[in-house]
Write a protein that holds these residues in place. Sequence first.
Motif, PDB file in Angstrom:
ATOM      1  N   SER A  20       0.818  -1.207   0.000  1.00 56.35           N
ATOM      2  CA  SER A  20       0.000   0.000   0.000  1.00 56.35           C
ATOM      3  C   SER A  20       0.855   1.261   0.000  1.00 56.35           C
ATOM      4  N   VAL A  21       0.172   2.414  -0.088  1.00 53.22           N
ATOM      5  CA  VAL A  21       0.799   3.737  -0.083  1.00 53.22           C
ATOM      6  C   VAL A  21      -0.054   4.636   0.793  1.00 53.22           C
ATOM      7  N   TYR A  22       0.585   5.364   1.743  1.00 49.78           N
ATOM      8  CA  TYR A  22      -0.178   6.240   2.643  1.00 49.78           C
ATOM      9  C   TYR A  22       0.590   7.527   2.936  1.00 49.78           C
ATOM     10  N   PRO A  23      -0.162   8.612   3.233  1.00 48.90           N
ATOM     11  CA  PRO A  23       0.485   9.863   3.626  1.00 48.90           C
ATOM     12  C   PRO A  23       0.744   9.915   5.127  1.00 48.90           C
ATOM     13  N   TYR A  24       1.933  10.328   5.504  1.00 50.32           N
ATOM     14  CA  TYR A  24       2.282  10.656   6.886  1.00 50.32           C
ATOM     15  C   TYR A  24       2.763  12.098   6.859  1.00 50.32           C
ATOM     16  N   LYS A  25       1.938  12.995   7.403  1.00 51.64           N
ATOM     17  CA  LYS A  25       2.154  14.432   7.264  1.00 51.64           C
ATOM     18  C   LYS A  25       2.155  14.760   5.772  1.00 51.64           C
ATOM     19  N   ASP A  26       3.189  15.435   5.275  1.00 53.40           N
ATOM     20  CA  ASP A  26       3.244  15.743   3.853  1.00 53.40           C
ATOM     21  C   ASP A  26       4.222  14.818   3.137  1.00 53.40           C
ATOM     22  N   GLU A  27       4.500  13.679   3.750  1.00 55.39           N
ATOM     23  CA  GLU A  27       5.393  12.689   3.150  1.00 55.39           C
ATOM     24  C   GLU A  27       4.596  11.450   2.761  1.00 55.39           C
ATOM     25  N   ILE A  28       5.120  10.669   1.812  1.00 55.92           N
ATOM     26  CA  ILE A  28       4.425   9.495   1.294  1.00 55.92           C
ATOM     27  C   ILE A  28       5.266   8.260   1.581  1.00 55.92           C
ATOM     28  N   TYR A  29       4.599   7.229   2.123  1.00 53.78           N
ATOM     29  CA  TYR A  29       5.302   6.001   2.498  1.00 53.78           C
ATOM     30  C   TYR A  29       4.610   4.781   1.898  1.00 53.78           C
ATOM     31  N   THR A  30       5.434   3.792   1.555  1.00 57.52           N
ATOM     32  CA  THR A  30       4.930   2.493   1.134  1.00 57.52           C
ATOM     33  C   THR A  30       4.970   1.554   2.331  1.00 57.52           C
ATOM     34  N   LEU A  31       4.000   0.645   2.402  1.00 57.87           N
ATOM     35  CA  LEU A  31       3.894  -0.244   3.553  1.00 57.87           C
ATOM     36  C   LEU A  31       3.743  -1.696   3.137  1.00 57.87           C
ATOM     37  N   THR A  32       4.167  -2.559   4.039  1.00 63.27           N
ATOM     38  CA  THR A  32       3.814  -3.969   4.018  1.00 63.27           C
ATOM     39  C   THR A  32       3.497  -4.308   5.465  1.00 63.27           C
ATOM     40  N   GLU A  33       3.492  -5.594   5.836  1.00 63.33           N
ATOM     41  CA  GLU A  33       3.112  -5.929   7.207  1.00 63.33           C
ATOM     42  C   GLU A  33       4.305  -6.096   8.142  1.00 63.33           C
ATOM     43  N   ALA A  34       5.503  -6.100   7.600  1.00 69.45           N
ATOM     44  CA  ALA A  34       6.685  -5.977   8.443  1.00 69.45           C
ATOM     45  C   ALA A  34       6.755  -4.534   8.919  1.00 69.45           C
ATOM     46  N   PRO A  35       7.332  -4.254  10.093  1.00 62.44           N
ATOM     47  CA  PRO A  35       7.300  -2.897  10.660  1.00 62.44           C
ATOM     48  C   PRO A  35       8.322  -1.950  10.036  1.00 62.44           C
ATOM     49  N   VAL A  36       8.392  -1.948   8.720  1.00 58.79           N
ATOM     50  CA  VAL A  36       9.305  -1.068   7.985  1.00 58.79           C
ATOM     51  C   VAL A  36       8.507  -0.347   6.917  1.00 58.79           C
ATOM     52  N   MET A  37       8.759   0.941   6.741  1.00 62.75           N
ATOM     53  CA  MET A  37       8.116   1.726   5.696  1.00 62.75           C
ATOM     54  C   MET A  37       9.185   2.453   4.892  1.00 62.75           C
ATOM     55  N   TYR A  38       8.918   2.660   3.606  1.00 62.61           N
ATOM     56  CA  TYR A  38       9.836   3.408   2.749  1.00 62.61           C
ATOM     57  C   TYR A  38       9.167   4.682   2.247  1.00 62.61           C
ATOM     58  N   ARG A  39       9.896   5.783   2.411  1.00 67.44           N
ATOM     59  CA  ARG A  39       9.408   7.049   1.897  1.00 67.44           C
ATOM     60  C   ARG A  39       9.762   7.160   0.414  1.00 67.44           C
ATOM     61  N   ILE A  40       8.819   7.691  -0.364  1.00 66.48           N
ATOM     62  CA  ILE A  40       9.058   7.872  -1.797  1.00 66.48           C
ATOM     63  C   ILE A  40       8.745   9.311  -2.187  1.00 66.48           C
ATOM     64  N   ASP A  41       9.315   9.737  -3.288  1.00 68.97           N
ATOM     65  CA  ASP A  41       9.068  11.072  -3.821  1.00 68.97           C
ATOM     66  C   ASP A  41       7.784  11.039  -4.663  1.00 68.97           C
ATOM     67  N   LYS A  42       6.866  11.946  -4.389  1.00 67.63           N
ATOM     68  CA  LYS A  42       5.567  11.954  -5.078  1.00 67.63           C
ATOM     69  C   LYS A  42       5.688  12.237  -6.560  1.00 67.63           C
ATOM     70  N   ASP A  43       6.694  13.003  -6.958  1.00 62.87           N
ATOM     71  CA  ASP A  43       6.816  13.408  -8.352  1.00 62.87           C
ATOM     72  C   ASP A  43       7.624  12.429  -9.197  1.00 62.87           C
ATOM     73  N   THR A  44       8.647  11.828  -8.601  1.00 64.94           N
ATOM     74  CA  THR A  44       9.551  10.974  -9.380  1.00 64.94           C
ATOM     75  C   THR A  44       9.454   9.496  -9.033  1.00 64.94           C
ATOM     76  N   LEU A  45       8.786   9.134  -7.912  1.00 66.59           N
ATOM     77  CA  LEU A  45       8.724   7.780  -7.363  1.00 66.59           C
ATOM     78  C   LEU A  45      10.077   7.290  -6.861  1.00 66.59           C
ATOM     79  N   LYS A  46      11.025   8.188  -6.733  1.00 62.02           N
ATOM     80  CA  LYS A  46      12.333   7.804  -6.224  1.00 62.02           C
ATOM     81  C   LYS A  46      12.233   7.369  -4.766  1.00 62.02           C
TER      82      LYS A  46
END
Length: 593
Positions: A199-225
């Motif tokens: 999944s993908v969710y907003p945390y404040k003005d940042e965007i994170y990808t999630l799975t069920e392990a307790p780790v999230m990755y932040r991505i850039d909204k414009d470039t997907l970097k």
Amino acid sequence: MGSAPSASRSLVAQPSLLHKKYLAAHNVGPDWAPMLPSGEYERIIQNEIDKVNAEGEEERQKRHKDGEDLIPDCDVTVWFRECKEEVVEPLAGQTSGTIPRWLNGVLIRNGPGAMTVGDYSYNHLFDGAALLHRFYIKDGSATYQCRFLQSKTYKRNQAAQRIVVNEFGTRAVADPCKTIFQKFASYFKFEDSDNCLVSVYPYKDEIYTLTEAPVMYRIDKDTLKTMNSVNISNLNNLNIVHHTSHPHVEDDGLVFNLGLSVQRKGPMYTIVEFPNTKKGSEKKDIFSEARIVGSVNCRWPFQPSYMHTFGMTKSFFVIVEQPLGISVMEKIAMNFNTKPLYNILKWNDKHPTLIHVVDRKSGKNVKTFLAEPFFYLHIINQYEDNNHVVIDICVYKNPSMIECMLIEALKTAKQNPDYAKMFRGRPFRYVLPMNATENLVNLVTLPNTSAKAYLTKDGKIFVVPELLSNMGCETPRINYPLFLGKKYRYFYAISSDVDLKNPGTLIKVDVTNKTILTWTEIDTFPSEPVFVPSPNGEDEDDGVVISTLLWGNDACKTAVIVLDAKTFTELGRTDFETTGPVPKCLHGWYFPD
């Protein structure tokens, strides 16, 4: 190729000897039954799904005997597609119809993008490398991009050109350069994947990808970097070892998620609040003040429940503890065997589903309800109504649908007479009486519902659900910005009935009148429908529904489609021709400009 699980293994099979010893030691089976005054209880879910599955069974078996395709209109190969070339720069498409000019924003979706690494293959859809898709909608048209999430797991796999880290359905491939003693030592180093593909969710003005392990990755909204990762388990001594892929985001930006936390008294289901997520916060680190605001003891400390979503109303958190357990003993045993991770899931069908209602102010569990055993992934919505909590869930009678997503099962789906039956689910409504009066036969006093609640002989409350639709529904979405945790009327979903004439069907369900509207197009397979409210809307369904499309006969084509949410008819779309196959995705989020 990759290490494959046994084809005969089933989540709903008889428990192993080790599991039987666990059940005996912890008094969790196998003869539980909630005793109502009549001595029985209603199996509404099982009866409804069995009734649907019985329809056409004779013809299905005849077609199977004749070697016919049993789900001829369902192209399962869309799940096998792999992205061979990222689309880094925005790709323009061909727009038809009219996409509303007020719809300006980004739809980012997530899902498995590659099912192989080098010469090795993954065994389950939940294993594939996370691929992010970006559809930027502006001024009546759209562009498309896609990029792989650069997780540690992805980088290590690509560097080694083999599966280095264990996934849900696939064990890591041993390093051929290691000696036999080094390989033996590696059995004691069990790593969890950080492949955030769900999944993908907003945390404040940042965007994170999630799975069920307790780790999230932040991505850039414009470039997907891919930018950086956050390990939730390391925050403020939360000790989270698992969390859901679907946090809740309130309108002020406050985020809550359900996790499994290991505390001094043992494992507990905990609600984690991220208080610094409101835009304009002076805190640079939005996770620095994450804290536990509610908790519930696990029914079985050595077999906590698997949970993918949870519920939240104005006053309560709702935790649905299904009898699908995550076996701690089997997880430990994985250090000594070659079984995949999904083998640690244990289905205890002789035990009820527990629905816990946690007070948001005190953080305490104020009431627990019993329900017929069922499996679920997604809760639709929940709300409070006249001293009742209403919760709507997409349910299955058991977790066999997880097995349907094994690559081996998908490859044989068209010849399997049980495949569609294993995937059969329905949306149901539970009504939880918070102030029950003991002298009532049915404790539910809300009008216009057939849901019921009874006192059991030992004074507990057993709840019986109401069917919301006679179509299978998955990845449900609502008018989330305005109706999360509030009384609502509509939800939107993909059909989960793979044996439909048009299995790629989008559905709008009216939970008040129990009616549906559908949208479908031959040979297309849509993604999760996302509702976007119109700027000046007055009704709940004033707005649009956005989905993305794949085609069975053209792997190198995708589209973003916009439907009028009220009439459920197409307004417009933008089609994209890509240089390589476009894989199917799971979940996403719309970010308005």
